[in-house]
Design a protein around this motif. Sequence first.
Motif, PDB file in Angstrom:
ATOM      1  N   ASP A 114       0.739  -1.505  -0.301  1.00 15.10           N
ATOM      2  CA  ASP A 114      -0.275  -0.242   0.124  1.00 15.10           C
ATOM      3  C   ASP A 114       1.290   1.047   0.081  1.00 15.10           C
ATOM      4  O   ASP A 114       0.343   2.305  -0.479  1.00 15.10           O
ATOM      5  CB  ASP A 114      -1.275   0.000   1.384  1.00 15.10           C
ATOM      6  CG  ASP A 114      -2.133  -0.980   1.216  1.00 15.10           C
ATOM      7  OD1 ASP A 114      -2.726  -1.068   0.287  1.00 15.10           O
ATOM      8  OD2 ASP A 114      -1.613  -2.236   1.715  1.00 15.10           O
ATOM      9  N   GLU A 115       1.949   1.290   0.182  1.00 12.75           N
ATOM     10  CA  GLU A 115       3.138   1.985   0.098  1.00 12.75           C
ATOM     11  C   GLU A 115       4.517   1.771   0.282  1.00 12.75           C
ATOM     12  O   GLU A 115       4.813   0.573   0.394  1.00 12.75           O
ATOM     13  CB  GLU A 115       2.636   3.157   1.438  1.00 12.75           C
ATOM     14  CG  GLU A 115       3.464   4.426   1.826  1.00 12.75           C
ATOM     15  CD  GLU A 115       3.244   5.283   3.460  1.00 12.75           C
ATOM     16  OE1 GLU A 115       3.675   6.164   3.579  1.00 12.75           O
ATOM     17  OE2 GLU A 115       2.555   4.377   4.260  1.00 12.75           O
ATOM     18  N   ILE A 116       5.585   2.017  -0.081  1.00 10.02           N
ATOM     19  CA  ILE A 116       6.724   2.051   0.243  1.00 10.02           C
ATOM     20  C   ILE A 116       7.388   3.500   1.036  1.00 10.02           C
ATOM     21  O   ILE A 116       7.543   4.773   0.626  1.00 10.02           O
ATOM     22  CB  ILE A 116       7.509   2.039  -1.494  1.00 10.02           C
ATOM     23  CG1 ILE A 116       6.930   1.396  -2.549  1.00 10.02           C
ATOM     24  CG2 ILE A 116       8.899   2.014  -1.138  1.00 10.02           C
ATOM     25  CD1 ILE A 116       7.014   0.734  -4.190  1.00 10.02           C
ATOM     26  N   VAL A 117       8.062   2.997   2.070  1.00 10.44           N
ATOM     27  CA  VAL A 117       8.841   3.734   2.447  1.00 10.44           C
ATOM     28  C   VAL A 117      10.130   3.633   2.618  1.00 10.44           C
ATOM     29  O   VAL A 117      10.501   2.723   2.468  1.00 10.44           O
ATOM     30  CB  VAL A 117       8.465   3.580   4.131  1.00 10.44           C
ATOM     31  CG1 VAL A 117       9.045   4.870   4.935  1.00 10.44           C
ATOM     32  CG2 VAL A 117       7.311   4.061   4.057  1.00 10.44           C
ATOM     33  N   ARG A 136      11.144   8.493  -8.205  1.00 11.03           N
ATOM     34  CA  ARG A 136      11.486   6.915  -9.983  1.00 11.03           C
ATOM     35  C   ARG A 136      10.398   5.922  -8.816  1.00 11.03           C
ATOM     36  O   ARG A 136      10.167   5.245 -10.010  1.00 11.03           O
ATOM     37  CB  ARG A 136      12.726   6.396  -9.246  1.00 11.03           C
ATOM     38  CG  ARG A 136      13.398   7.837 -10.117  1.00 11.03           C
ATOM     39  CD  ARG A 136      15.057   7.545 -10.156  1.00 11.03           C
ATOM     40  NE  ARG A 136      15.571   6.338 -10.633  1.00 11.03           N
ATOM     41  CZ  ARG A 136      16.146   4.973 -10.061  1.00 11.03           C
ATOM     42  NH1 ARG A 136      17.067   5.913  -8.998  1.00 11.03           N
ATOM     43  NH2 ARG A 136      16.859   3.989 -10.414  1.00 11.03           N
ATOM     44  N   LEU A 137      10.581   5.366  -7.441  1.00  8.10           N
ATOM     45  CA  LEU A 137      10.396   4.383  -7.301  1.00  8.10           C
ATOM     46  C   LEU A 137       8.572   4.694  -7.554  1.00  8.10           C
ATOM     47  O   LEU A 137       7.168   3.681  -8.251  1.00  8.10           O
ATOM     48  CB  LEU A 137       9.947   4.010  -5.708  1.00  8.10           C
ATOM     49  CG  LEU A 137      11.347   3.522  -5.410  1.00  8.10           C
ATOM     50  CD1 LEU A 137      11.510   3.301  -3.988  1.00  8.10           C
ATOM     51  CD2 LEU A 137      11.039   1.639  -5.991  1.00  8.10           C
ATOM     52  N   ALA A 138       7.945   6.011  -7.211  1.00  3.27           N
ATOM     53  CA  ALA A 138       6.417   6.009  -7.399  1.00  3.27           C
ATOM     54  C   ALA A 138       5.953   5.917  -8.574  1.00  3.27           C
ATOM     55  O   ALA A 138       5.040   5.590  -9.561  1.00  3.27           O
ATOM     56  CB  ALA A 138       6.384   7.916  -6.750  1.00  3.27           C
ATOM     57  N   HIS A 139       6.391   6.949  -9.719  1.00  5.10           N
ATOM     58  CA  HIS A 139       6.248   6.236 -11.293  1.00  5.10           C
ATOM     59  C   HIS A 139       6.165   4.784 -11.148  1.00  5.10           C
ATOM     60  O   HIS A 139       5.851   4.832 -12.701  1.00  5.10           O
ATOM     61  CB  HIS A 139       7.614   7.093 -11.646  1.00  5.10           C
ATOM     62  CG  HIS A 139       7.776   7.548 -13.181  1.00  5.10           C
ATOM     63  ND1 HIS A 139       6.410   7.949 -14.032  1.00  5.10           N
ATOM     64  CD2 HIS A 139       8.069   6.801 -13.934  1.00  5.10           C
ATOM     65  CE1 HIS A 139       6.358   7.831 -15.280  1.00  5.10           C
ATOM     66  NE2 HIS A 139       7.283   6.736 -15.738  1.00  5.10           N
ATOM     67  N   HIS A 140       7.541   4.213 -11.178  1.00  7.88           N
ATOM     68  CA  HIS A 140       7.412   2.740 -11.394  1.00  7.88           C
ATOM     69  C   HIS A 140       6.803   1.505 -11.001  1.00  7.88           C
ATOM     70  O   HIS A 140       6.305   1.314 -11.807  1.00  7.88           O
ATOM     71  CB  HIS A 140       8.897   2.847 -11.134  1.00  7.88           C
ATOM     72  CG  HIS A 140       9.900   0.796 -11.937  1.00  7.88           C
ATOM     73  ND1 HIS A 140      10.033   0.971 -13.434  1.00  7.88           N
ATOM     74  CD2 HIS A 140       9.646  -0.400 -11.351  1.00  7.88           C
ATOM     75  CE1 HIS A 140       9.757  -0.084 -14.064  1.00  7.88           C
ATOM     76  NE2 HIS A 140      10.024  -1.259 -13.028  1.00  7.88           N
ATOM     77  N   PHE A 141       6.832   1.828  -9.897  1.00 10.39           N
ATOM     78  CA  PHE A 141       5.046   1.296  -9.289  1.00 10.39           C
ATOM     79  C   PHE A 141       3.806   2.038  -9.142  1.00 10.39           C
ATOM     80  O   PHE A 141       3.159   0.770  -8.872  1.00 10.39           O
ATOM     81  CB  PHE A 141       6.110   0.965  -8.250  1.00 10.39           C
ATOM     82  CG  PHE A 141       7.021  -0.260  -8.279  1.00 10.39           C
ATOM     83  CD1 PHE A 141       8.135  -1.323  -9.347  1.00 10.39           C
ATOM     84  CD2 PHE A 141       8.456   0.954  -8.237  1.00 10.39           C
ATOM     85  CE1 PHE A 141       8.891  -1.485  -9.197  1.00 10.39           C
ATOM     86  CE2 PHE A 141       9.695  -0.851  -7.747  1.00 10.39           C
ATOM     87  CZ  PHE A 141       9.696  -1.221  -9.025  1.00 10.39           C
ATOM     88  N   HIS A 142       3.176   2.824  -9.422  1.00 10.03           N
ATOM     89  CA  HIS A 142       2.202   3.922  -9.226  1.00 10.03           C
ATOM     90  C   HIS A 142       1.907   3.070  -7.814  1.00 10.03           C
ATOM     91  O   HIS A 142       0.756   2.837  -7.373  1.00 10.03           O
ATOM     92  CB  HIS A 142       1.367   2.847 -10.124  1.00 10.03           C
ATOM     93  CG  HIS A 142       2.045   3.440 -11.474  1.00 10.03           C
ATOM     94  ND1 HIS A 142       1.918   4.354 -12.416  1.00 10.03           N
ATOM     95  CD2 HIS A 142       2.501   2.296 -12.497  1.00 10.03           C
ATOM     96  CE1 HIS A 142       2.267   4.617 -13.300  1.00 10.03           C
ATOM     97  NE2 HIS A 142       2.548   3.203 -13.365  1.00 10.03           N
ATOM     98  N   VAL A 143       3.055   3.626  -6.966  1.00  7.25           N
ATOM     99  CA  VAL A 143       2.459   3.323  -5.120  1.00  7.25           C
ATOM    100  C   VAL A 143       2.585   4.636  -4.692  1.00  7.25           C
ATOM    101  O   VAL A 143       3.947   4.939  -4.745  1.00  7.25           O
ATOM    102  CB  VAL A 143       2.873   1.572  -4.626  1.00  7.25           C
ATOM    103  CG1 VAL A 143       2.903   1.855  -3.344  1.00  7.25           C
ATOM    104  CG2 VAL A 143       2.979   0.612  -5.263  1.00  7.25           C
TER     105      VAL A 143
END
Length: 153
Positions: A114-117, A136-143
């Motif tokens: 549900d979230e990446i910290v 980059r993580l948000a863009h790549h994984f849509h999380v």
Amino acid sequence: MRRYAIVANQTLDKDQLLRVVRERAAQGPADFWLVVPATPVKDLASNAVAVPMPVMGGTLALPHPPAEARRLAQNKLDAALEKLAAAGVTADGAVADPDPLRAVESALAGRTFDEIVVVTLPTRFSLWMHQDLPDRLAHHFHVPVTAVATEDV
């Protein structure tokens, strides 16, 4: 139950990690997975491994092998899991690829979050922040991704 991926390496022993986990656990049932990229020893902000110095007439020391980075990361992960357990938090995790994007990608294989910290060193020292890892993580994984910088190195 909410599921969180916590990406950290050099910050696994910092108070901010425990604070982040406690905050999320206070919101309701939670599952935590620690993603620990095996950061190459040469890239560590504070090199805890003694580097042999070349001697007159000797040869230059070879760089630390990837196995050394994995061993250091595993030791940090084990200590962090013990610290979290002592605080009453159930968590698990794994040492992964040195590249944090690929490390999260492997963690997502067979899991959803549900979230990446991302728990990083202070921004001025953090290679991950200079590489814009959270975006980059948000863009790549849509999380949703949250970056938390520690207060010290």
